[in-house]
Structures are given as structure tokens and as C-alpha cells.
Design an enzyme around this catalytic site. Sequence first.
Site, PDB file in Angstrom:
ATOM      1  N   TRP A 253      16.588 -18.161   9.435  1.00 28.10           N
ATOM      2  CA  TRP A 253      17.512 -17.236   8.779  1.00 28.10           C
ATOM      3  C   TRP A 253      16.707 -16.195   7.994  1.00 28.10           C
ATOM      4  CZ3 TRP A 253      19.802 -18.174   3.415  1.00 28.10           C
ATOM      5  CH2 TRP A 253      20.780 -17.214   3.110  1.00 28.10           C
TER       6      TRP A 253
ATOM      7  N   LYS B 166      31.307 -21.078   5.506  1.00 31.18           N
ATOM      8  CA  LYS B 166      31.759 -20.978   6.898  1.00 31.18           C
ATOM      9  C   LYS B 166      32.855 -21.972   7.227  1.00 31.18           C
ATOM     10  CE  LYS B 166      27.811 -18.579   7.135  1.00 31.18           C
ATOM     11  NZ  LYS B 166      26.948 -18.320   5.979  1.00 31.18           N
TER      12      LYS B 166
ATOM     13  N   ASP C 251      18.725 -27.583   5.669  1.00 31.07           N
ATOM     14  CA  ASP C 251      19.719 -26.548   5.416  1.00 31.07           C
ATOM     15  C   ASP C 251      20.918 -26.835   6.315  1.00 31.07           C
ATOM     16  OD1 ASP C 251      21.231 -24.314   4.933  1.00 31.07           O
ATOM     17  OD2 ASP C 251      19.621 -22.875   5.220  1.00 31.07           O
TER      18      ASP C 251
END
Length: 395
Positions: free
Chosen positions: A127, A243, A208
Amino acid sequence: MFFNHLQKVPPDPIFGLSDAFKEDSCPEKVDLSVGIYKTPSLKTPVLHCVEIAAKQILKHEKVGNYLPFDGDTQFVEEVKSLVFGDSFTRERVYGAQSLGGTGGLSILGEFISREIGKTIYVPDPTWANHVPIFQKAGLTTLTYPYYSHDKMGVHFEKTYAFLSNLPEKSIILLHACCHNPTGSDLNKEEWKLLSKLFKRKNFLPLFDLAYLGLGLGLDEDTYSIRLFSEVLSELLVVTTFSKNFSLYRERIGAVFAVTNGKRERDLVGGKIKRLIRVTYSNPPSYGAAIVKEILQNNELKEQWIEELGNIRIRLTNLRNQFVDLLKSENGLHNYQFLKEHKGMFSFCNLGKDQVRMLIDRFSIYMPDNGRINISGLNDQNIDYVIKAILHVSKL
């Protein structure tokens, strides 16, 4: 006198694209950049379970004082069960509410930098915000091989070989599921091999978990974390509900430290709480209250799981439709590998020049690494996107 020496900051590599998209006047423009789930009408939804939970919270909310430094205790306990399962030994785990995934990574990055080590290894690619976050925390970031454009997926042999040669007690970032930006995850056998390597080398993993439930399901997407928690005595986790609850604006997440036992758990907790205190002092309550309300109410939780499942099905169907249309348009291009990807993102194996052409000529926006947000596609734009990708792929 004090500010005239400052240099202009370049646009954010992701959100800068979103700004450029808004200013684009092309009627056929398509935004495949920012990692936000979109419905078939390309809107960011408020989940029905969230709407109900919000009304219930406002009806019964009577307290207006600060939360503790590490947040809503009941929220943290519910998330702990979601991540580790109900049977995991709780006295080994310290948990705290965080400001989304970014805030959690920032706190854990500073904790690592102050208390454990000065270097963290991240997958190549990862990311876009991982490296700046860790560098701000005082960490040196180095990469380990992960994705292969030739294999069009994870090059596990290279990953394993590289990690095998790292010094003992190295700190390594792992994407638990729905790898961002590639969409390519390890399988269960690869995770098992990696867990044994981490145990042998005394590595500290930082997981993560940004897309829980968007890959294969809630239990399946936490497989790696639960496996490593059984094999290793220590690890770190950060998770976010932007999300999977569509709570992007509420900045709600959590961090966890799995330790050897209660004494170390309390020591780690004291350090993390101190970092939170001097960073933002107290987290906001609203996002945590919504998640807690849903997870503690069986009916709302079932509704959330169903809504999450519908999102997952749509992403899978879109990816399959995308691949099948690409194949039917031009059989010379094999995009079958995209069907194996998980979550919102996929690599399309496009170079920077090809991406630039998609933006400049076709107003199709994506980061320069060719990562696309699958949910930005719908029945109205998918043919246009496919023809544009095939056009630039031939040049």
C-alpha cells in the site's frame, strides 16, 4: 520569514487522482483509483445495518465524556473475537481502539521504533501509505519480494528465500488478506510454511487486516493471523472497519498485540496507551459504538454478514465478467490470473506509460502501478474500460 522556504508538496498518489478525476469534464470518465467500495451505481453505500445501529445509538446515548485512551473496551473485545476467534487465550492479547487503519499503523510503527527495532520489511509492492507512515514513525523501511509480473501472482519461492536470509528478530509487515495493491494472497500451505519460518527465525510479524470479509469470508480472511497466533508467542495486528462496514468517515479501527502472557500484555498496553495519549489523547466514540452495536446484536450481525457477503459476491462477479470480456475481445491477452485475486484490487500488468495513456486519452484513472479498484466498474463502463486497456496494451 518562517514559511517562505517551504516547497510545494506533490499530490497524494491515490487521492490526487481522485481530485483530478473530479475536475475531468470527459463524460465517459471512470475512477478506478481510490480504495473505496462502490455500488453498481458507483455510489459509496451506507449499510442498512449501520443505519439501524446509528438510530439505536442516538436514541439511547446519554454519556458525553471522553473515552479511555485505548477506546471503548466492549468494542475492542468484540473486535478481538472477530480477529482471533472465541477460543483464543484472551490474557495474551492487548487491544486498543485506533483512528482507522492509518492511525493504528502509525501508533504501532512508533511503538516498534521506540521499543523493538528500527527497521521494518514490507512487501514489494505494498500500500502506498505504508512506507511514509513507518518512516514518520522513525523506521527504516526495506522491501522483500512478493509479486511477480511474470507469474502474474505471488512469487512465494522468492519471498520465502529472501525472508529466510534475514537476521533473527526481524520485523515484517504482512497483508492478512486481499493484498493491496495486487489482490494476490498466499494460500494456506504457504502461510503454514511462513509461520514455521517466523518461529524458527524469531521474526515479529505485523499483520495489516484492512479488508476483513472482502476476500473469502470472516473466518477465512483471518486464517493467517489465527495460525500465527498459535505458532508464535508474539505478533502485532492492525485492522480497520472503513471498508467492511463502509465507515470511511468515522476513522474506526483497532490494534492488537499478542504477547507471552498477562505481564507482558500489560507492559505493552501501557506503552501503547502512552503513545495514544501524546498523539490524539482519546479516540472518538461514534464509529466504535456503531460497530459494537452491530456485533453485539445477533440480528444486526447477521444482517452485516449478509451485506458483506453481497459485496464479496459482486466483487467476484465483476472480476469474472472483466476477465471473460477481455478474453472474448482479444484472445491473445490472457487475463485469467485476475480471477484468482481477492478483494477490491487487481493488478492489470500495465506499465506507467500505458496507465498515463489511459488517463490522458480515455479519462480512466488508476495509480501508475496499474492497480484497479474492481468496484469502480459497472455495466455502463466496463466495455469502455476493456477496449481502452486492450488499445494501450497493443502499443
